[in-house]
Enzyme design. Structure first.
Site, PDB file in Angstrom:
ATOM      1  N   LYS A  78       0.798  -1.222   0.000  1.00 48.58           N
ATOM      2  CA  LYS A  78       0.000   0.000   0.000  1.00 48.58           C
ATOM      3  C   LYS A  78       0.834   1.277   0.000  1.00 48.58           C
ATOM      4  CE  LYS A  78      -4.032  -2.059   2.253  1.00 48.58           C
ATOM      5  NZ  LYS A  78      -4.950  -2.011   3.395  1.00 48.58           N
ATOM      6  N   ASN A  99      -4.908   1.999  -1.648  1.00 49.29           N
ATOM      7  CA  ASN A  99      -5.409   0.620  -1.768  1.00 49.29           C
ATOM      8  C   ASN A  99      -6.266   0.406  -3.009  1.00 49.29           C
ATOM      9  OD1 ASN A  99      -7.768   1.915  -0.796  1.00 49.29           O
ATOM     10  ND2 ASN A  99      -8.417   0.085   0.315  1.00 49.29           N
TER      11      ASN A  99
END
Length: 271
Positions: A78, A99
């Site tokens: 991420k 994300n």
């Protein structure tokens, strides 16, 4: 299409993926594919196992896939994936992680971060108030950054950040204060006592040999103990919390509440 009839994949089917390492635990493809069926979208989401050393090459390849709508990104990618994108929202840049990557017709990739909004929505839909509450959060990684920003944005009265590397918690504190200068942000220890909400925003608990992310012996029955991990459902922390009489909030609602948000960020028609 019935529940037992397999989806027909054609040349018109829009592709989506989820990047993760490991990949066995992901639930997003199942949830997103069910949502596509619900809204009548001809799309399919598949898991894509990517090691950290291969992330840049995979992301470069995604740009060349003309029938790709984008990908979901989860641990441990991420934070790193943000630097590989062309655009990102202001909040995503502040959080420092993403994300969701949506792909434009020209191959440009736009980063979004929805973990925090999904987590807070999950609490609210479960009837758990955030505004005016004090929160303790273990972790300072990608999901933790997003959740911390979202808790403050939702009106948490106080947020304590606890991380094994204190400097990461302090960095997160300063970034939150740059956006919300009136927020009360403390740097904590493994002791979660004295808070209404206790959140594990680390990956500790995905494997049985992991240590607990905080001192569970200090939990009190009045505290709501929350997870971001979905598998196992009952993590060691949640089991320890239940043994001490604490109500718990599972990891699954954070994803469930994100599915429509993810689809919208990916540009899915009708989402």
């Amino acid at each position: 299409m019935s529940d037992t009839e397999p989806k027909t994949i054609t040349g018109n089917t829009r592709l989506y993926g989820i990047l993760a390492d490991p990949i066995y635990h992901v639930k997003t493809p199942q949830r997103l594919n069910a949502y596509f069926a619900q809204i009548g979208h001809d799309g399919v989401c598949v898991p894509i196992h990517v090691k950290p050393e291969g992330l840049a090459a995979v992301v470069a390849g995604l740009r060349q896939m003309e029938n790709l709508g984008g990908v979901i990104v989860t641990m441990p990618h991420k934070a790193e994936v943000l630097a590989l994108c062309d655009e990102a929202s202001e909040v995503t840049r502040q959080i420092g992680a993403a994300n969701v990557l949506s792909r434009g017709p020209d191959g440009r990739l736009t980063a979004h971060m929805l973990d925090g909004e999904g987590f807070v929505r999950g609490l609210l839909e479960a009837g758990r108030e955030v505004r005016g509450k004090s929160a303790y959060m273990a972790g300072a990684g990608g999901a933790a950054n997003a959740i911390a920003f979202a808790l403050v944005a939702a009106g948490a009265a106080r947020l304590t950040l606890a991380n094994r590397t204190r400097s990461k918690a302090e960095d997160l504190r300063q970034r939150i204060l740059s956006v919300y200068p009136q927020a009360r942000i403390d740097i904590g220890t493994p002791d979660p006592s004295g808070h209404d909400l206790v959140v594990n925003a680390t990956s500790l608990g995905m494997a049985p040999e992991h240590p607990l992310p905080l001192d569970a012996e200090r939990l009190q029955p009045a505290q709501l103990v929350c997870e971001v991990i979905m598998q196992p459902k009952d993590t060691p922390l949640l089991l320890a919390a239940q043994a001490r009489g604490c109500p718990v909030h599972y990891g699954a609602p954070m994803l469930a509440c994100q599915i429509p948000l993810m689809a919208r960020a990916l540009g899915v028609p009708g989402a």
